[in-house]
Design an enzyme around this catalytic site. Structure first.
Site, PDB file in Angstrom:
ATOM      1  N   ALA A  66       0.873  -1.169   0.000  1.00 35.40           N
ATOM      2  CA  ALA A  66       0.000   0.000   0.000  1.00 35.40           C
ATOM      3  C   ALA A  66       0.913   1.223   0.000  1.00 35.40           C
ATOM      4  CB  ALA A  66      -0.872  -0.013   1.242  1.00 35.40           C
ATOM      5  N   GLY A 112       0.492  -4.920   1.017  1.00 37.79           N
ATOM      6  CA  GLY A 112      -0.731  -4.985   0.209  1.00 37.79           C
ATOM      7  C   GLY A 112      -0.511  -5.668  -1.131  1.00 37.79           C
ATOM      8  N   GLU A 115      -0.783  -9.250  -0.349  1.00 43.47           N
ATOM      9  CA  GLU A 115      -2.199  -9.502  -0.041  1.00 43.47           C
ATOM     10  C   GLU A 115      -3.042  -9.545  -1.318  1.00 43.47           C
ATOM     11  OE1 GLU A 115      -2.012  -6.335   2.947  1.00 43.47           O
ATOM     12  OE2 GLU A 115      -2.958  -7.730   4.343  1.00 43.47           O
ATOM     13  N   GLU A 135       4.658  -5.201   7.391  1.00 39.96           N
ATOM     14  CA  GLU A 135       3.913  -4.184   8.152  1.00 39.96           C
ATOM     15  C   GLU A 135       4.409  -3.975   9.582  1.00 39.96           C
ATOM     16  OE1 GLU A 135       2.567  -6.297   6.035  1.00 39.96           O
ATOM     17  OE2 GLU A 135       1.024  -5.299   4.853  1.00 39.96           O
TER      18      GLU A 135
HETATM   19  N1  COA Z   1       4.618   3.124  -0.639  1.00 41.50           N
HETATM   20  C1  COA Z   1       5.036   4.283  -1.178  1.00 41.50           C
HETATM   21  N2  COA Z   1       6.139   4.406  -1.914  1.00 41.50           N
HETATM   22  C2  COA Z   1       6.869   3.286  -2.116  1.00 41.50           C
HETATM   23  C3  COA Z   1       6.509   2.044  -1.580  1.00 41.50           C
HETATM   24  C4  COA Z   1       5.324   1.984  -0.807  1.00 41.50           C
HETATM   25  N3  COA Z   1       4.877   0.846  -0.277  1.00 41.50           N
HETATM   26  N4  COA Z   1       7.447   1.135  -1.933  1.00 41.50           N
HETATM   27  C5  COA Z   1       8.351   1.793  -2.681  1.00 41.50           C
HETATM   28  N5  COA Z   1       8.011   3.099  -2.789  1.00 41.50           N
HETATM   29  C6  COA Z   1       8.728   4.156  -3.505  1.00 41.50           C
HETATM   30  C7  COA Z   1       9.961   4.641  -2.749  1.00 41.50           C
HETATM   31  O1  COA Z   1       9.590   5.595  -1.758  1.00 41.50           O
HETATM   32  C8  COA Z   1      10.756   5.246  -3.867  1.00 41.50           C
HETATM   33  O2  COA Z   1      10.191   6.490  -4.214  1.00 41.50           O
HETATM   34  P1  COA Z   1      11.157   7.787  -4.421  1.00 41.50           P
HETATM   35  O3  COA Z   1      12.066   7.401  -5.566  1.00 41.50           O
HETATM   36  O4  COA Z   1      10.205   8.879  -4.767  1.00 41.50           O
HETATM   37  O5  COA Z   1      11.905   7.979  -3.145  1.00 41.50           O
HETATM   38  C9  COA Z   1      10.468   4.299  -5.034  1.00 41.50           C
HETATM   39  O6  COA Z   1       9.253   3.630  -4.713  1.00 41.50           O
HETATM   40  C10 COA Z   1      11.547   3.268  -5.255  1.00 41.50           C
HETATM   41  O7  COA Z   1      11.738   2.568  -4.035  1.00 41.50           O
HETATM   42  P2  COA Z   1      13.153   2.408  -3.307  1.00 41.50           P
HETATM   43  O8  COA Z   1      12.909   2.179  -1.857  1.00 41.50           O
HETATM   44  O9  COA Z   1      14.057   3.532  -3.674  1.00 41.50           O
HETATM   45  O10 COA Z   1      13.689   1.063  -4.010  1.00 41.50           O
HETATM   46  P3  COA Z   1      14.709   0.020  -3.405  1.00 41.50           P
HETATM   47  O11 COA Z   1      15.079  -0.884  -4.531  1.00 41.50           O
HETATM   48  O12 COA Z   1      15.812   0.698  -2.663  1.00 41.50           O
HETATM   49  O13 COA Z   1      13.865  -0.815  -2.326  1.00 41.50           O
HETATM   50  C11 COA Z   1      11.899  -1.988  -1.503  1.00 41.50           C
HETATM   51  C12 COA Z   1      12.772  -1.612  -2.737  1.00 41.50           C
HETATM   52  C13 COA Z   1      10.673  -2.687  -2.016  1.00 41.50           C
HETATM   53  C14 COA Z   1      12.706  -2.910  -0.597  1.00 41.50           C
HETATM   54  C15 COA Z   1      11.542  -0.700  -0.725  1.00 41.50           C
HETATM   55  O14 COA Z   1      10.988   0.235  -1.638  1.00 41.50           O
HETATM   56  C16 COA Z   1      10.526  -0.905   0.382  1.00 41.50           C
HETATM   57  O15 COA Z   1      10.875  -1.424   1.435  1.00 41.50           O
HETATM   58  N6  COA Z   1       9.261  -0.467   0.154  1.00 41.50           N
HETATM   59  C17 COA Z   1       8.225  -0.514   1.151  1.00 41.50           C
HETATM   60  C18 COA Z   1       7.690  -1.903   1.329  1.00 41.50           C
HETATM   61  C19 COA Z   1       6.655  -1.954   2.410  1.00 41.50           C
HETATM   62  O16 COA Z   1       6.916  -1.717   3.580  1.00 41.50           O
HETATM   63  N7  COA Z   1       5.415  -2.276   2.016  1.00 41.50           N
HETATM   64  C20 COA Z   1       4.330  -2.434   2.936  1.00 41.50           C
HETATM   65  C21 COA Z   1       3.539  -1.207   3.015  1.00 41.50           C
HETATM   66  S1  COA Z   1       2.195  -1.413   4.158  1.00 41.50           S
END
Ligand code: COA
Length: 258
Positions: A66, A112, A115, A135
């Site tokens: 999400a 999400g 999910e 989460e």
């Molecule tokens: N919500 C909002 N933005 C998200 C996102 C999320 N769940 N997951 C990734 N993004 C965004 C990042 O903020 C980044 O945006 P920016 O370039 O404007 O800063 C972009 O997507 C790329 O992500 P980034 O974190 O730079 O890539 P990465 O390869 O370093 O890491 C992940 C990849 C998936 C490990 C990391 O993005 C992450 O941990 N995301 C969140 C996952 C999460 O907690 N999901 C559950 C949400 S309830």
């Protein structure tokens, strides 16, 4: 119909819905969730669409969760509404779809995103996929069905491990624990999903829908699964698909249900 955050394509009765916010790793903001609701509803209403595939744009993510930026300042009531709306409009809509839906997991499927894949009937993943419910690292728990659908699929012990640790599970392990049905190279993912879906949609659509209803009842505490099976089984006898299926068998030909 054109969407801002989705691409859709229909080929030989299969509609592919691609979640497309690659710059945010296809994270589910409110607009995207609303568009998924519209796209699935429209596919279910279209008599030329027999099955669906849901996937993510690009080679890095299916859906990275999400959209965290949208709920960063939410209080309890807003959190409740977010989850309730999501369940009804997207996740339950997909899980209860009478048409078969396959998740093609082409990279990160987190929060999400996992999910969403769990709500689909079948999951195929690419070798680079990483799945998880992170989460608790945000001070939350999964709110789009993860605490319920994950233990149903992998058992309570593994679900505890995945949800409480927030660790990601790679594609190989995901297959080993039954979280995904099959793992294939990324370049083959959509083709493999289509091959399976073509087989499924060549069967009786009425029977496919009845089987989905009966299997879903097995994990619905408000339903008696065996009663649901008896009811769905008996209803099949009154449907033209049964006549065609049995006649085709007796005439030693392939059934044509469409
Ligand atoms: N919500 C909002 N933005 C998200 C996102 C999320 N769940 N997951 C990734 N993004 C965004 C990042 O903020 C980044 O945006 P920016 O370039 O404007 O800063 C972009 O997507 C790329 O992500 P980034 O974190 O730079 O890539 P990465 O390869 O370093 O890491 C992940 C990849 C998936 C490990 C990391 O993005 C992450 O941990 N995301 C969140 C996952 C999460 O907690 N999901 C559950 C949400 S309830």
């Amino acid at each position: 119909m054109d969407y801002k955050n989705l691409l859709t394509n229909t080929e030989a009765g299969i509609r592919t819905i691609t979640i497309s916010r690659p710059e945010k790793l296809n994270a589910l903001n409110r607009e995207t969730l609303s568009e998924i609701n519209q796209a699935v509803t429209s596919a279910l209403a279209n008599s030329q669409v027999y099955g669906l595939i849901i996937t993510g744009a690009g080679e890095k993510a299916f859906v990275a969760g999400a959209d965290i930026s949208e709920f960063s300042n939410y209080a309890a009531q807003q959190g409740k509404e977010l989850a309730k709306e999501g369940h009804a409009n997207v996740f339950d809509l997909i899980a209860n779809s009478p048409k078969p839906i396959i998740a093609a997991i082409n990279g990160f499927a987190l929060g999400g995103g996992l999910e969403l894949a769990l709500a689909c009937h079948i999951r195929y993943a690419s070798e680079n996929a990483k799945l998880g419910l992170p989460e608790v690292s945000l001070g939350l728990i999964p709110g789009y069905g993860g605490t319920q659908r994950l233990p149903q699929l992998v058992g309570k012990g593994k679900a505890f491990e995945i949800i409480l640790s927030a660790n990601m599970v790679d594609s190989k392990e995901s297959q080993n624990i039954g979280l995904v049905n099959k793992v294939v190279p990324l370049s083959d993912l959509l083709a493999e999903c289509k091959t399976l879906l073509h087989t499924i949609i060549s069967r009786s659509p009425n029977a496919i829908s009845a089987a989905i209803t009966a299997i879903n009842a097995a994990i619905d505490p408000q339903k008696d699964g065996f009663e649901t099976e008896i009811e769905q089984f008996s209803k099949c006898f009154g449907h033209a698909d049964f006549k065609e299926g049995v006649t085709a068998f007796l005439e030693k030909r392939k059934a044509n249900f469409r």
